[in-house]
Design an enzyme around this catalytic site. Structure first.
Site, PDB file in Angstrom:
ATOM      1  N   CYS A 216     -12.500 -10.045   8.729  1.00 39.16           N
ATOM      2  CA  CYS A 216     -13.868 -10.529   8.549  1.00 39.16           C
ATOM      3  C   CYS A 216     -14.557  -9.905   7.341  1.00 39.16           C
ATOM      4  O   CYS A 216     -15.641 -10.338   6.968  1.00 39.16           O
ATOM      5  CB  CYS A 216     -14.686 -10.260   9.814  1.00 39.16           C
ATOM      6  SG  CYS A 216     -15.019  -8.516  10.071  1.00 39.16           S
TER       7      CYS A 216
ATOM      8  N   ASP B 151      -2.783   1.345   7.868  1.00 37.57           N
ATOM      9  CA  ASP B 151      -2.091   1.106   6.592  1.00 37.57           C
ATOM     10  C   ASP B 151      -1.805  -0.381   6.353  1.00 37.57           C
ATOM     11  O   ASP B 151      -1.910  -0.864   5.228  1.00 37.57           O
ATOM     12  CB  ASP B 151      -0.780   1.895   6.541  1.00 37.57           C
ATOM     13  CG  ASP B 151      -1.022   3.399   6.484  1.00 37.57           C
ATOM     14  OD1 ASP B 151      -2.097   3.791   5.995  1.00 37.57           O
ATOM     15  OD2 ASP B 151      -0.153   4.163   6.928  1.00 37.57           O
TER      16      ASP B 151
ATOM     17  N   GLU C  47      -1.636  -1.417  -5.153  1.00 36.11           N
ATOM     18  CA  GLU C  47      -2.854  -0.711  -5.505  1.00 36.11           C
ATOM     19  C   GLU C  47      -2.543   0.166  -6.707  1.00 36.11           C
ATOM     20  O   GLU C  47      -1.455   0.711  -6.840  1.00 36.11           O
ATOM     21  CB  GLU C  47      -3.366   0.130  -4.334  1.00 36.11           C
ATOM     22  CG  GLU C  47      -2.437   1.235  -3.889  1.00 36.11           C
ATOM     23  CD  GLU C  47      -3.069   2.170  -2.856  1.00 36.11           C
ATOM     24  OE1 GLU C  47      -4.295   2.186  -2.748  1.00 36.11           O
ATOM     25  OE2 GLU C  47      -2.316   2.866  -2.173  1.00 36.11           O
TER      26      GLU C  47
ATOM     27  N   CYS D 173     -12.308  -4.503   7.067  1.00 34.38           N
ATOM     28  CA  CYS D 173     -11.541  -5.353   7.980  1.00 34.38           C
ATOM     29  C   CYS D 173     -10.942  -6.499   7.174  1.00 34.38           C
ATOM     30  O   CYS D 173     -11.656  -7.232   6.491  1.00 34.38           O
ATOM     31  CB  CYS D 173     -12.456  -5.881   9.086  1.00 34.38           C
ATOM     32  SG  CYS D 173     -11.651  -7.124  10.118  1.00 34.38           S
TER      33      CYS D 173
ATOM     34  N   ASP E 284       0.851  -1.188   0.000  1.00 28.20           N
ATOM     35  CA  ASP E 284       0.000   0.000   0.000  1.00 28.20           C
ATOM     36  C   ASP E 284       0.885   1.235   0.000  1.00 28.20           C
ATOM     37  O   ASP E 284       1.930   1.267   0.641  1.00 28.20           O
ATOM     38  CB  ASP E 284      -0.871  -0.023   1.265  1.00 28.20           C
ATOM     39  CG  ASP E 284      -1.813   1.162   1.335  1.00 28.20           C
ATOM     40  OD1 ASP E 284      -2.472   1.438   0.325  1.00 28.20           O
ATOM     41  OD2 ASP E 284      -1.879   1.798   2.398  1.00 28.20           O
TER      42      ASP E 284
ATOM     43  N   CYS F   3     -15.506  -7.301  15.086  1.00 23.48           N
ATOM     44  CA  CYS F   3     -15.120  -8.710  15.238  1.00 23.48           C
ATOM     45  C   CYS F   3     -14.010  -8.882  16.270  1.00 23.48           C
ATOM     46  O   CYS F   3     -13.628  -9.992  16.609  1.00 23.48           O
ATOM     47  CB  CYS F   3     -14.682  -9.310  13.900  1.00 23.48           C
ATOM     48  SG  CYS F   3     -13.026  -8.793  13.372  1.00 23.48           S
TER      49      CYS F   3
ATOM     50  N   CYS G  69     -12.259  -3.454  14.846  1.00 20.73           N
ATOM     51  CA  CYS G  69     -13.457  -3.919  14.157  1.00 20.73           C
ATOM     52  C   CYS G  69     -14.369  -4.587  15.175  1.00 20.73           C
ATOM     53  O   CYS G  69     -13.895  -5.154  16.159  1.00 20.73           O
ATOM     54  CB  CYS G  69     -13.038  -4.898  13.071  1.00 20.73           C
ATOM     55  SG  CYS G  69     -14.411  -5.677  12.213  1.00 20.73           S
TER      56      CYS G  69
HETATM   57 ZN    ZN Z   1     -13.481  -7.612  11.428  1.00 20.74          ZN
END
Ligand code: ZN
Length: 413
Positions: free
Chosen positions: A335, A360, A280, A332, A196, A353, A351
């Site tokens: 997940c 980054d 990217e 994320c 990235d 989760c 997150c």
């Molecule tokens: Zn997650």
């Protein structure tokens, strides 16, 4: 086995007489390029069909030479003039491919007129012109003479073309294109990596590394910026201003060379350590950013990724640009949940989760996942065969002809 085109750059030291001949050739190439461009522009304005490559060559070279206004075109090698038109044709093709969407990535601008004030002047000789590297090491160019070349390494085989470049600081370079036929495939590596373009670091990788340009390079870039500011305060047209312009151009060339060396080392390391590399695509990544959020590193990114691309082809690695847009920062990587927009100041987030992400590194992981998915979709390896001409370093791209860049970290001094 693969066929790879490489570019080798060497400093050359033309005599004062040869410098005059070179200036003449630069000028003629520029005139032919501009005449061709104007002719096509006029045809377009008048709604006429595009002038064909062959017709253009006839009008702005063959016929032009017979007129009084352009008779001096006969004083330089015809190949130099043809190659100037070839540059124009390539520039047009890239432009149209970009407009119609056939060419991906950043938009290519329409060709523009060349000026004698352009920072780099370049001409190109192909095999047809019968340029020759003599046994005594001099480079023989038609209608220019035998040039003194500072050979810093040997060419692996006969070059197919050579461009002569004069940069903003008045240095001359010979840039040879050599086609090599060899197997340079590296032993396979286990890891695959996503990269990235970070906001605060030059690159951030999916395996959690954050890499920045070395301090001395950042310092040099800062110094250069100061000099540019000094320059803008000088009186226009004054002797002091002229001197300062040369100084700034010289400093600029030094920084560019150093940065390039560093990018070569970094890209070679990434290629060695990983079997597949995903990055990217900046033109897509840009969509997700405001102008303010654009990284200061954006400029070097294109160079870096094109190095990765051609080195991957050369060393038998897989390279992919993730060119579809997705919110890589706030998705994320564990997940797949897409969170709220993240303020720029937020470097870390958790997150629902339960996973806590570095902003980054999470983005780099998403890029790796997207690249791997793209690859599966295509169900095949990414061309192990012919190396793509690296965007900036090989073959007859008009910008390439004007570059003084180096191969494999061998810098041009
Ligand atoms: Zn997650």
């Amino acid at each position: 086995m693969s066929v790879v085109q490489l570019r080798y750059n060497f400093r050359v030291y033309p005599t004062p007489g040869q410098q005059i001949e070179l200036a003449r050739a630069f000028g003629c190439a520029r005139v032919v390029f501009n005449d061709g461009l104007r002719l096509r522009q006029q045809a377009r304005e008048q709604g006429l069909p595009c002038v064909s490559d062959a017709e253009l060559s006839k009008q702005v070279i063959t016929q032009a030479k017979t007129t009084e206004a352009r008779a001096w075109l006969g004083e330089v090698s015809a190949v130099v003039l043809q190659q100037a038109l070839a540059d124009l044709n390539t520039a047009y093709r890239n432009f149209f491919a970009s407009v119609t969407g056939k060419r991906k990535g950043r938009k290519v601008a329409a060709p523009r007129l060349r000026s004698r004030k352009d920072n780099r002047q370049a001409i190109r000789f192909t095999k047809n012109s019968r340029f020759k590297v003599l046994d005594n090491g001099l480079l023989r160019l038609p209608k220019i003479g035998d040039l003194d070349v500072r050979w810093s390494r040997t060419l692996p085989s006969d070059p197919s073309s050579v461009a002569i470049i004069r940069d903003a600081t008045g240095r001359y370079f010979a840039s040879f294109v050599v086609t090599v036929d060899q197997d340079e495939t590296l032993p396979s590596a286990d890891s695959e990596i996503g990269i990235d373009l970070g906001l605060t670091h030059f690159v951030v990788t999916s395996d959690g590394r954050k890499i920045d340009a070395p301090k001395f390079l950042r310092r040099a870039a800062r110094k250069l910026k100061r000099r540019q500011q000094d320059l803008s305060r000088k009186q226009r047209g004054s002797n002091n201003q002229k001197k300062a312009v040369v100084k700034v151009a010289r400093a600029h060339a030094r920084v560019a060379d150093t940065r390039r060396d560093w990018l070569h080392k970094l890209s070679t390391k990434v290629i060695r350590e990983n079997q597949a590399i995903f990055v990217e695509d900046l033109s897509v990544a840009g969509l997700g950013r405001t102008r303010l959020a654009k990284s200061v590193h954006d400029a070097g990114w294109a160079t870096f990724t094109s190095m990765l691309e051609y080195k991957a082809a050369r060393y038998g690695r897989t390279f992919g640009r993730v060119d579809r847009f997705f919110p890589s920062t706030r998705m994320c990587s564990d997940c797949g949940r897409i969170g709220d927009k993240l303020n720029l100041s937020i470097r870390e987030w958790t997150c629902p989760c339960g996973t806590t992400h570095d902003r980054d590194i999470n983005a780099a992981r998403n890029i790796r996942a997207a690249g791997q998915a793209d690859l599966n979709d295509r169900g095949a390896h990414v061309r192990p065969g012919l190396a793509p001409a690296a965007r900036r370093e090989a073959v007859t791209h008009p910008d390439a002809a004007c570059s003084t860049r180096s191969v494999e970290g061998i810098s041009v001094h």
